[in-house]
Each structure stands twice: as structure tokens, then as C-alpha cells.
Design a protein around this motif. Structure first.
Motif, PDB file in Angstrom:
ATOM      1  N   ALA A 103      94.975  24.677  58.936  1.00  0.00           N
ATOM      2  CA  ALA A 103      94.100  24.179  60.001  1.00  0.00           C
ATOM      3  C   ALA A 103      92.642  24.511  59.707  1.00  0.00           C
ATOM      4  N   PHE A 104      92.405  25.697  59.132  1.00  0.00           N
ATOM      5  CA  PHE A 104      91.031  26.097  58.812  1.00  0.00           C
ATOM      6  C   PHE A 104      90.417  25.157  57.787  1.00  0.00           C
ATOM      7  N   TRP A 105      91.150  24.864  56.719  1.00  0.00           N
ATOM      8  CA  TRP A 105      90.603  23.984  55.687  1.00  0.00           C
ATOM      9  C   TRP A 105      90.420  22.572  56.219  1.00  0.00           C
ATOM     10  N   SER A 106      91.323  22.138  57.101  1.00  0.00           N
ATOM     11  CA  SER A 106      91.163  20.818  57.705  1.00  0.00           C
ATOM     12  C   SER A 106      89.913  20.766  58.573  1.00  0.00           C
ATOM     13  N   LEU A 107      89.728  21.797  59.398  1.00  0.00           N
ATOM     14  CA  LEU A 107      88.538  21.840  60.245  1.00  0.00           C
ATOM     15  C   LEU A 107      87.268  21.992  59.410  1.00  0.00           C
ATOM     16  N   SER A 108      87.365  22.745  58.321  1.00  0.00           N
ATOM     17  CA  SER A 108      86.202  22.902  57.451  1.00  0.00           C
ATOM     18  C   SER A 108      85.798  21.568  56.840  1.00  0.00           C
ATOM     19  N   SER A 109      86.799  20.781  56.416  1.00  0.00           N
ATOM     20  CA  SER A 109      86.504  19.459  55.863  1.00  0.00           C
ATOM     21  C   SER A 109      85.881  18.554  56.917  1.00  0.00           C
ATOM     22  N   GLN A 110      86.430  18.591  58.129  1.00  0.00           N
ATOM     23  CA  GLN A 110      85.866  17.780  59.210  1.00  0.00           C
ATOM     24  C   GLN A 110      84.442  18.220  59.534  1.00  0.00           C
ATOM     25  N   LEU A 111      84.211  19.534  59.496  1.00  0.00           N
ATOM     26  CA  LEU A 111      82.867  20.042  59.786  1.00  0.00           C
ATOM     27  C   LEU A 111      81.865  19.564  58.741  1.00  0.00           C
ATOM     28  N   GLN A 112      82.251  19.600  57.473  1.00  0.00           N
ATOM     29  CA  GLN A 112      81.359  19.112  56.425  1.00  0.00           C
ATOM     30  C   GLN A 112      81.058  17.626  56.606  1.00  0.00           C
ATOM     31  N   ARG A 113      82.096  16.854  56.968  1.00  0.00           N
ATOM     32  CA  ARG A 113      81.879  15.424  57.180  1.00  0.00           C
ATOM     33  C   ARG A 113      80.945  15.181  58.363  1.00  0.00           C
ATOM     34  N   LEU A 114      81.157  15.932  59.444  1.00  0.00           N
ATOM     35  CA  LEU A 114      80.296  15.768  60.617  1.00  0.00           C
ATOM     36  C   LEU A 114      78.859  16.194  60.321  1.00  0.00           C
ATOM     37  N   LYS A 116      77.385  15.974  57.418  1.00  0.00           N
ATOM     38  CA  LYS A 116      76.807  14.900  56.621  1.00  0.00           C
ATOM     39  C   LYS A 116      76.423  13.718  57.499  1.00  0.00           C
ATOM     40  N   GLU A 117      77.312  13.353  58.425  1.00  0.00           N
ATOM     41  CA  GLU A 117      76.996  12.253  59.336  1.00  0.00           C
ATOM     42  C   GLU A 117      75.793  12.599  60.209  1.00  0.00           C
ATOM     43  N   ARG A 118      75.709  13.857  60.633  1.00  0.00           N
ATOM     44  CA  ARG A 118      74.573  14.265  61.457  1.00  0.00           C
ATOM     45  C   ARG A 118      73.265  14.146  60.680  1.00  0.00           C
ATOM     46  N   GLU A 119      73.291  14.524  59.402  1.00  0.00           N
ATOM     47  CA  GLU A 119      72.087  14.397  58.588  1.00  0.00           C
ATOM     48  C   GLU A 119      71.686  12.933  58.427  1.00  0.00           C
ATOM     49  N   VAL A 121      72.394  10.465  60.526  1.00  0.00           N
ATOM     50  CA  VAL A 121      71.875   9.995  61.815  1.00  0.00           C
ATOM     51  C   VAL A 121      70.475  10.541  62.063  1.00  0.00           C
ATOM     52  N   ALA A 122      70.249  11.803  61.676  1.00  0.00           N
ATOM     53  CA  ALA A 122      68.917  12.391  61.860  1.00  0.00           C
ATOM     54  C   ALA A 122      67.885  11.658  61.014  1.00  0.00           C
ATOM     55  N   ALA A 123      68.268  11.278  59.779  1.00  0.00           N
ATOM     56  CA  ALA A 123      67.343  10.531  58.928  1.00  0.00           C
ATOM     57  C   ALA A 123      67.020   9.162  59.538  1.00  0.00           C
ATOM     58  N   GLU A 124      68.050   8.474  60.035  1.00  0.00           N
ATOM     59  CA  GLU A 124      67.811   7.187  60.690  1.00  0.00           C
ATOM     60  C   GLU A 124      66.932   7.352  61.923  1.00  0.00           C
ATOM     61  N   LEU A 125      67.158   8.428  62.656  1.00  0.00           N
ATOM     62  CA  LEU A 125      66.351   8.675  63.850  1.00  0.00           C
ATOM     63  C   LEU A 125      64.891   8.922  63.486  1.00  0.00           C
ATOM     64  N   ARG A 126      64.670   9.669  62.402  1.00  0.00           N
ATOM     65  CA  ARG A 126      63.289   9.906  61.972  1.00  0.00           C
ATOM     66  C   ARG A 126      62.604   8.605  61.567  1.00  0.00           C
ATOM     67  N   CYS A 127      63.330   7.742  60.848  1.00  0.00           N
ATOM     68  CA  CYS A 127      62.755   6.450  60.458  1.00  0.00           C
ATOM     69  C   CYS A 127      62.442   5.603  61.690  1.00  0.00           C
ATOM     70  N   THR A 128      63.370   5.575  62.627  1.00  0.00           N
ATOM     71  CA  THR A 128      63.140   4.805  63.855  1.00  0.00           C
ATOM     72  C   THR A 128      61.958   5.355  64.629  1.00  0.00           C
ATOM     73  N   LEU A 129      61.848   6.675  64.695  1.00  0.00           N
ATOM     74  CA  LEU A 129      60.733   7.291  65.405  1.00  0.00           C
ATOM     75  C   LEU A 129      59.407   6.958  64.737  1.00  0.00           C
ATOM     76  N   ALA A 130      59.395   6.967  63.391  1.00  0.00           N
ATOM     77  CA  ALA A 130      58.171   6.608  62.682  1.00  0.00           C
ATOM     78  C   ALA A 130      57.787   5.156  62.957  1.00  0.00           C
ATOM     79  N   SER A 131      58.785   4.269  62.988  1.00  0.00           N
ATOM     80  CA  SER A 131      58.506   2.862  63.281  1.00  0.00           C
ATOM     81  C   SER A 131      57.968   2.699  64.700  1.00  0.00           C
ATOM     82  N   VAL A 132      58.550   3.429  65.633  1.00  0.00           N
ATOM     83  CA  VAL A 132      58.077   3.351  67.021  1.00  0.00           C
ATOM     84  C   VAL A 132      56.647   3.864  67.127  1.00  0.00           C
ATOM     85  N   GLN A 133      56.348   4.962  66.458  1.00  0.00           N
ATOM     86  CA  GLN A 133      54.990   5.503  66.492  1.00  0.00           C
ATOM     87  C   GLN A 133      53.990   4.532  65.873  1.00  0.00           C
TER      88      GLN A 133
END
Length: 202
Positions: A103-114, A116-119, A121-133
Motif C-alpha cells: 500500500a505504501f509503494w502504491s500510495l507513493s506512486s500515486q503521490l508522485q503522479r499527483l 507531477k500533475e500539480r506542477e 497545472v501550476a505551469a498552465e496557471l502561471r501562463c494563463t495568469l501572464a496572459s491575463v495580466q
């Protein structure tokens, strides 16, 4: 006979030891009753019963010794049972530990994936914010130019003669007599102001 030779739960590994204890019980006038009555009971109950026999003055000494030998055999049986239970608990803990590791290794893999997805989404958000500005900055620039454009329209209105000018550049023959007369007057007025009919006013 107090103990059976084929009873692996007795805790004894050698038949000679089992035979000796059984003989001591029988030679002292005892019976298998004490052993059989407490073979599945915890040690505290065995000891309490042995104490009751030992302190009873009406019980003969040989019977007390026979019960003591039976209690000794029961103590070994209790220890063997506790060891077996402990081994079972260890196996269960090991199985649970393996499940937790999976279970630990499964959760660790899910955490790494999340992460990566968060990074992403954060990059897309920064680009969108720059476009809005940037869009807001352009809006502010245009908003600042709007009053100036409005003032320019108020200061320099379009001349009223421009609609008639297009009639003047057309041949007078294409107009009706009334329109030709009006156009002729407008042309004379424009000429008096220094405009040419074949050029737009400067």
C-alpha cells in the motif's frame, strides 16, 4: 496415563520424558484426571488448582506429588501453546507488514503522479495568469487612449460639406436640374475656400 505419546501439543519432544512423568503420576496414586481437566486452561487456573491441592491437609502427600507432576506437564503444554500463538501472531504481523508495504509503494506512486500533475497545472496557471495580466495591461493602455480619441473627435468634427463633395466630383450632367444647381453652388463655395474639386481637402 496423563499424556499421550502422539500428542504434539503437549510440548514434549521425547517419549522417554513423557513416559517418566506418566509413571510418576501413576506411582504416586494419581490419575489422568488433573491433566485432562486443565489441558486447555490457562496457567493461572492450573496453578490455582494445584495450590488448592497442596494446602489441603486432607489430601495425601503422594496425591500432591502426582498433581505436581501433572501441573509440570501442563506448564510445558501451556508454554508450547503460547509459543504457537506467538508464532501465529508473528506471521499475521508479517503479512500485515507486507500489505502495508504494498500500500505504501502504491500510495507513493500515486503521490508522485499527483505532484507531477500539480506542477503541470501550476505551469498552465502561471501562463494563463501572464496572459491575463498582459490583456489587462493592453486594456489599460486602450482605456487611457479613449479620452484622447474622444477629445479629438470633439475638437475636429467632420465638415458638413463632405457629403455634397461626392456629388461635386461627379459629372453635373448625371444630376437632375435641381441637384445640379445645388452642386454648382456647393462647388463655388468650396472653390472660394481654396479647395479643388479633383482633390480632397487637406
Amino acid at each position: 496415563m496423563a499424556m499421550d505419546y502422539g500428542d504434539h501439543a503437549s510440548g514434549f519432544r521425547h517419549n522417554e520424558v513423557i513416559k517418566f512423568i506418566n509413571n510418576e503420576v501413576l506411582m504416586n496414586g494419581g490419575s489422568p484426571d488433573f491433566y485432562m481437566a486443565f489441558r486447555s486452561r490457562p496457567w493461572n487456573e492450573v496453578e490455582d488448582q494445584l495450590l488448592a491441592v497442596v494446602v489441603d491437609p486432607q489430601v495425601p502427600s503422594p496425591i500432591k506429588r502426582a498433581c505436581a507432576w501433572s501441573a509440570l506437564a501442563l506448564s510445558v503444554r501451556v508454554a508450547a501453546r503460547q509459543q504457537e500463538q506467538q508464532a501465529y501472531r508473528v506471521q499475521r504481523l508479517q503479512a500485515q507488514l507486507e500489505e502495508r508495504e504494498v500500500a505504501f509503494w502504491s500510495l507513493s506512486s500515486q503521490l508522485q503522479r499527483l505532484c507531477k500533475e500539480r506542477e503541470e497545472v501550476a505551469a498552465e496557471l502561471r501562463c494563463t495568469l501572464a496572459s491575463v495580466q498582459q490583456a489587462m495591461a493592453e486594456r489599460d493602455v486602450l482605456r487611457g487612449r479613449l479620452p484622447q480619441a474622444e477629445r479629438s473627435v470633439q475638437i475636429y468634427p467632420l465638415p458638413q460639406e463632405i457629403p455634397h463633395f461626392f456629388h461635386l466630383v461627379c459629372p453635373l450632367q448625371s444630376l437632375c436640374p435641381a441637384e445640379a444647381a445645388v452642386a454648382s453652388k456647393e462647388g463655388a463655395s468650396i472653390k472660394s475656400r481654396g479647395w479643388k474639386l479633383d482633390q480632397p481637402p487637406v
